[in-house]
Design a protein around this motif. Structure first.
Motif, PDB file in Angstrom:
ATOM      1  N   ALA A 204      -8.702  64.068 -20.593  1.00 38.23           N
ATOM      2  CA  ALA A 204      -9.868  64.643 -19.907  1.00 38.23           C
ATOM      3  C   ALA A 204     -10.603  65.650 -20.780  1.00 38.23           C
ATOM      4  O   ALA A 204     -11.836  65.667 -20.847  1.00 38.23           O
ATOM      5  N   ASP A 205      -9.826  66.468 -21.497  1.00 37.99           N
ATOM      6  CA  ASP A 205     -10.471  67.520 -22.285  1.00 37.99           C
ATOM      7  C   ASP A 205     -10.998  66.991 -23.615  1.00 37.99           C
ATOM      8  O   ASP A 205     -11.610  67.742 -24.376  1.00 37.99           O
ATOM      9  N   GLY A 206     -10.771  65.706 -23.907  1.00 33.92           N
ATOM     10  CA  GLY A 206     -11.269  65.152 -25.157  1.00 33.92           C
ATOM     11  C   GLY A 206     -12.605  64.463 -24.997  1.00 33.92           C
ATOM     12  O   GLY A 206     -13.174  63.948 -25.961  1.00 33.92           O
ATOM     13  N   LEU A 207     -13.105  64.448 -23.766  1.00 38.02           N
ATOM     14  CA  LEU A 207     -14.350  63.730 -23.499  1.00 38.02           C
ATOM     15  C   LEU A 207     -15.556  64.470 -24.036  1.00 38.02           C
ATOM     16  O   LEU A 207     -15.640  65.689 -23.921  1.00 38.02           O
ATOM     17  N   GLU A 208     -16.452  63.710 -24.622  1.00 37.29           N
ATOM     18  CA  GLU A 208     -17.720  64.310 -25.019  1.00 37.29           C
ATOM     19  C   GLU A 208     -18.674  64.224 -23.840  1.00 37.29           C
ATOM     20  O   GLU A 208     -18.475  63.429 -22.916  1.00 37.29           O
ATOM     21  N   LYS A 209     -19.724  65.044 -23.905  1.00 36.13           N
ATOM     22  CA  LYS A 209     -20.679  65.072 -22.810  1.00 36.13           C
ATOM     23  C   LYS A 209     -21.275  63.676 -22.603  1.00 36.13           C
ATOM     24  O   LYS A 209     -21.699  63.032 -23.550  1.00 36.13           O
ATOM     25  N   GLY A 210     -21.243  63.205 -21.372  1.00 37.92           N
ATOM     26  CA  GLY A 210     -21.827  61.904 -21.081  1.00 37.92           C
ATOM     27  C   GLY A 210     -20.869  60.746 -21.286  1.00 37.92           C
ATOM     28  O   GLY A 210     -21.179  59.620 -20.920  1.00 37.92           O
ATOM     29  N   GLN A 211     -19.709  61.023 -21.900  1.00 38.92           N
ATOM     30  CA  GLN A 211     -18.757  59.933 -22.132  1.00 38.92           C
ATOM     31  C   GLN A 211     -17.995  59.626 -20.847  1.00 38.92           C
ATOM     32  O   GLN A 211     -17.474  60.512 -20.184  1.00 38.92           O
ATOM     33  N   LYS A 212     -17.946  58.332 -20.523  1.00 39.66           N
ATOM     34  CA  LYS A 212     -17.191  57.931 -19.329  1.00 39.66           C
ATOM     35  C   LYS A 212     -15.709  57.930 -19.677  1.00 39.66           C
ATOM     36  O   LYS A 212     -15.291  57.466 -20.738  1.00 39.66           O
ATOM     37  N   TRP A 213     -14.907  58.463 -18.756  1.00 36.27           N
ATOM     38  CA  TRP A 213     -13.473  58.546 -19.019  1.00 36.27           C
ATOM     39  C   TRP A 213     -12.813  57.224 -18.664  1.00 36.27           C
ATOM     40  O   TRP A 213     -12.780  56.832 -17.493  1.00 36.27           O
ATOM     41  N   THR A 214     -12.299  56.528 -19.690  1.00 37.99           N
ATOM     42  CA  THR A 214     -11.609  55.262 -19.470  1.00 37.99           C
ATOM     43  C   THR A 214     -10.237  55.335 -20.125  1.00 37.99           C
ATOM     44  O   THR A 214      -9.949  56.279 -20.858  1.00 37.99           O
ATOM     45  N   GLY A 215      -9.415  54.334 -19.873  1.00 42.30           N
ATOM     46  CA  GLY A 215      -8.149  54.228 -20.595  1.00 42.30           C
ATOM     47  C   GLY A 215      -6.946  54.745 -19.821  1.00 42.30           C
ATOM     48  O   GLY A 215      -7.003  55.053 -18.636  1.00 42.30           O
ATOM     49  N   TRP A 216      -5.854  54.808 -20.551  1.00 37.49           N
ATOM     50  CA  TRP A 216      -4.558  55.160 -19.963  1.00 37.49           C
ATOM     51  C   TRP A 216      -4.565  56.464 -19.166  1.00 37.49           C
ATOM     52  O   TRP A 216      -4.035  56.529 -18.070  1.00 37.49           O
TER      53      TRP A 216
END
Lengths: 378, 430
Positions: A204-216
């Motif tokens: 969660a904290d690795g997301l850039e602005k606007g990036q949709k959170w996908t994956g494990w």
């Protein structure tokens, strides 16, 4: 997983530091007069000099074409000595590399595709670059290992995805950690592609602005924290399978060198040291020890393959590494849920003293492991 | 030269002194006189010694030079106290005696280089591009800053490597003192390294690099940064103040007081463990101060608590800091009255503590206090009786709490380049 930006830098750094070569893009002592002028365009690659003395070689590259280009110094068998990607139209770049005597090619790849336009380069005098067949074998074996890991991951991640799509929370939780093992064992390779890791293994904290959170980890949060499976999660599960199949397809094309294997082994321990031993990686499921073990196994595989050469160059180092791998394995075994399964206790059941002991074990292994690359190229 | 042992041992490594030329009178000034050539200087202490013959202002103003590493005693005890501290306690992670001894040798080599202002190993750059540099590099370009590195061995070390029969009787387990609230995770340790320097970066660099060399053999158990020395081994200089604003270390043993050092600090022949001759015992206590309540305490109360005035530091009823205190004039629970040798059958210790501030404690209170370091010939006659007397009734206890504690046997000095830290303990022939 690590931040995307870092992955890219790491990939570039390992590509530059090849077996017979000391990649060195920042050294300031190159003499201007020695530089090879490279004029790249959409269909040409002109070089001012065809022969240079061994040692530091400087390429002054100018892209006069209409597309971004990539310039590489290549061994005759297309292994990369040093490269610079993404040189924009109308821009210049200075690439330097430490090159031993032998025959090479300079390639300009307009659009960064295909074989590119090539020029011969002869490097004279000094030490002759010689390939060690043992290292070629190690690279080939590691490539095979990476492929096996990716192949074995697909059915496991399918099981995980199927459970989610069936709405079976418990089955999905059970399938989560095993679905990550192959990935965690070969993580530096997956990260070297740059685009797969952000889709599959971002926290969660690795997301850039606007990036949709996908994956494990997005699914991990749903399963453990939100404790629910909805339409959104089912879509994410499908997406994860698709992204990992992409990884499976591309593993075979990954840039692997003896140095990148050695540094990759160290990076796997870095992953443990910064993410797993702190319980940050799998913060909802607390399955960090499973990832931890897989990271160590992957590092050990790379090490074992490089060991014949490393042992010859630095026996004290390999003796110590053997000892430290065994010690860390023994330590991890203490936390198996039972001796026969691959399961580990939940990270949040560990005492502070236990995580300290694990952290000490990681430092004890990672410090000598950071010297493996040097022992391989010595 | 009342100390024959010292005067013969030190000459090989103290450079100019070996040539037989006496230190110039000016070079002795900062040291308080002719005592210089004895213990402290030989211990590897004297900036002044390295400048013999150069008519320059000696110790005191020069805080950049190297402190000799080799000598009869380890530097960092009687040598002039630097401004900064990085103290680290380690656990031993191996049962391989040879590996541990090798680490002590590797550490000694690295310590000799760093205290001289050099990098570790092959340095911080210029080596193989594929390998991490030997030295971490953050001290490049900085002066040696009088860095001293001092090693000590904790009681728990003697349970390892079949050393139980070599544990000195004086290396007792410290008793539980009333009021102690010890955090075990930052107490004790199999060994410790005290790094002192005038530049904090130099001290931190030293511990960081030693820890790195030690990975796999030892692991850092806990560590403490310190600033603003709270006592001095050059008491003629300005006495520093602790975070309570009071002068601390008045009448501390000076690095020049050979007789008192010999009597109270250095382990002598016949003290029980031959391998410790020339060494000392170190007590480390992290003492948290209740800064906020102290600051709300009236001046009168503060002065009563210490038994000295705040401005000059003079004992109750006296005019000057160094005036002999009249203990009975102080309140019965005054700190100075209870800590004074006269109240403790002459027990005297060499204090070398530092202030610490580790941010705030989550309740908005300053996480700060005194990192107390004291050296003595025998803790049973030094720290223990003094602390027993203080722990019971000291008025200061309302404002402080001992939160971490450790005791170490500090072996004698490294004599020359072939010698190594702990040789007298680990070599059978020693």
């Amino acid at each position: 997983m690590r931040a995307v930006r870092l992955s890219v830098v790491t990939a570039a750094a390992t590509a530059a530091a090849l077996a017979a070569v000391t990649g060195c893009t920042e050294k300031s002592d190159a003499k201007n007069g020695d530089a090879i002028q490279v004029t790249a365009a959409d269909a040409k690659c002109d070089t001012s000099v065809k022969s240079v003395p061994a040692g530091q070689v400087t390429l002054k590259i100018e892209n006069k074409g209409s597309k971004a280009t990539e310039v590489e110094i290549l061994f005759p068998d297309d292994r990369i000595v040093s490269e610079k990607e993404n040189i924009g139209p109308g821009t210049k770049y200075t690439l330097t590399a430490e090159v031993k005597a032998g025959s090479y090619q300079i390639a300009c790849r307009p659009g960064m595709k295909g074989l590119g336009v090539r020029q011969k380069l002869t490097v004279t005098g000094g030490k002759v670059a010689r390939r060690d067949p043992r290292l070629d074998k190690a690279v080939a074996a590691y490539r095979e290992y990476a492929q096996e890991q990716a192949d074995a991951t697909i059915p496991k991640v399918q099981t995980f995805a199927d459970a989610i799509k069936a709405g079976d929370l418990e089955a999905a939780k059970k399938a989560f950690a095993p679905s990550r093992v192959g990935w965690e064992r070969t993580e530096p390779i997956a990260e070297s592609f740059g685009d797969i890791d952000p889709k599959t293994d971002t926290r969660a904290d690795g997301l850039e602005k606007g990036q949709k959170w996908t994956g494990w980890h997005a699914l991990e949060k749903s399963l453990w924290q939100d404790k629910k499976i909805g339409a959104e999660q089912k879509t994410l599960a499908d997406q994860l399978v698709t992204d990992l199949k992409d990884w499976q397809k591309r593993v075979g094309k990954a840039e692997i060198t003896p140095t990148s294997m050695a540094n990759g082994a160290k990076e796997l321990l870095d992953e443990v040291a910064t993410g797993k031993v702190t319980g940050e990686e799998d913060r909802y499921s607390h399955t960090d020890l499973s990832d931890f073990k897989a990271n160590v196994e992957g590092a050990q595989k790379a090490y074992e393959l490089l060991k014949p050469v490393a042992e010859q160059n630095d026996k004290a180092l390999t003796t110590n590494l053997d000892k430290q791998f065994t010690a860390l394995d023994t330590l991890l075994d203490k936390y198996r849920t039972d001796k026969t399964s691959d399961g580990f206790v939940s990270y949040d059941t560990l005492t502070k003293a236990q995580t300290k002991e694990l952290s000490d074990g990681v430092n004890a292994l990672a410090e000598p492991l950071s010297k493996l690359a040097a022992a391989v190229v010595k | 030269m009342t100390n024959a042992q010292d005067s013969t041992e030190g000459t090989e490594d103290t450079g100019p002194a070996a040539g037989g030329s006496a230190p110039s009178r000016r070079s002795l000034i900062g040291w308080g006189g002719a005592g210089l050539a004895l213990g402290a200087a030989v211990a590897g202490g004297a900036v002044a010694m390295t400048r013999t013959g150069n008519d320059v202002d000696p110790a005191g103003s020069d805080t950049s030079g190297p402190v000799p590493f080799h000598g009869t005693h380890q530097a960092g005890i009687a040598t002039p106290v630097q401004d900064r501290l990085h103290f680290a306690a380690f656990d031993v992670k191996t049962d391989d005696r040879a590996a541990f001894v090798q680490l002590l040798k590797d550490w000694t080599r690295a310590a000799a280089r760093m205290t001289a202002g050099h990098t570790v190993g092959d340095g911080a750059y210029g080596g193989l591009a594929e390998a991490p540099p030997d030295d971490t590099g953050e001290a490049l370009g900085l002066s040696p800053s009088r860095l001293t590195l001092t090693i000590g061995f904790g009681p728990s070390l003697f349970d390892k490597f079949d050393l139980a029969d070599r544990r000195p009787d004086a290396l007792v387990d410290l008793p539980q003192f009333p009021g102690d609230n010890l955090d075990k995770s930052r107490s004790n340790g199999d060994l410790c390294i005290q790094a002192c320097a005038d530049d904090p970066q130099v001290a931190v660099h030293a511990i960081r690099n030693l820890a790195r060399i030690g990975f796999g053999t030892v692991a850092i158990r806990w560590s403490q940064l310190g600033f603003g020395k709270t006592s001095s081994t050059t008491p003629d200089a300005q006495t520093p103040r602790n975070l309570m604003g009071f002068k601390d270390g008045t009448r501390n043993i000076a690095g020049t007081e050979t007789d008192r050092l010999k009597k109270f600090v250095w382990v002598g022949d016949g003290d029980g463990s031959d391998w410790m001759t020339g060494g000392s015992y170190l007590v480390a206590r992290r003492i948290r101060m209740n800064i906020e309540t102290w600051d709300r305490t009236s001046l009168q109360e503060q002065e009563d608590v210490f038994g000295r005035d705040k401005g000059e530091g003079a004992p109750v009823g006296k005019a000057k800091e160094h005036d002999e205190p009249f203990l009975k004039a102080m309140k019965p629970d005054a700190h100075v009255r209870l800590a004074h040798p006269d109240a403790n059958h002459g027990a005297t210790i060499l204090r070398r503590g530092y202030s610490f501030t580790d941010g705030t404690d989550g309740l908005g209170r300053l996480e700060a206090g005194l990192f107390f370091l004291a050296y003595q010939r025998d803790v049973r006659k030094g720290f223990i009786p003094v602390q027993r007397s203080l722990a019971r009734t000291d008025a200061l206890n309302e404002y402080i709490q001992h939160v971490s504690s450790a005791l170490f046997a500090v072996p004698p000095g490294v004599r020359d380049k072939d010698d190594w830290w702990g040789r007298t303990l680990f070599s059978k022939e020693a």
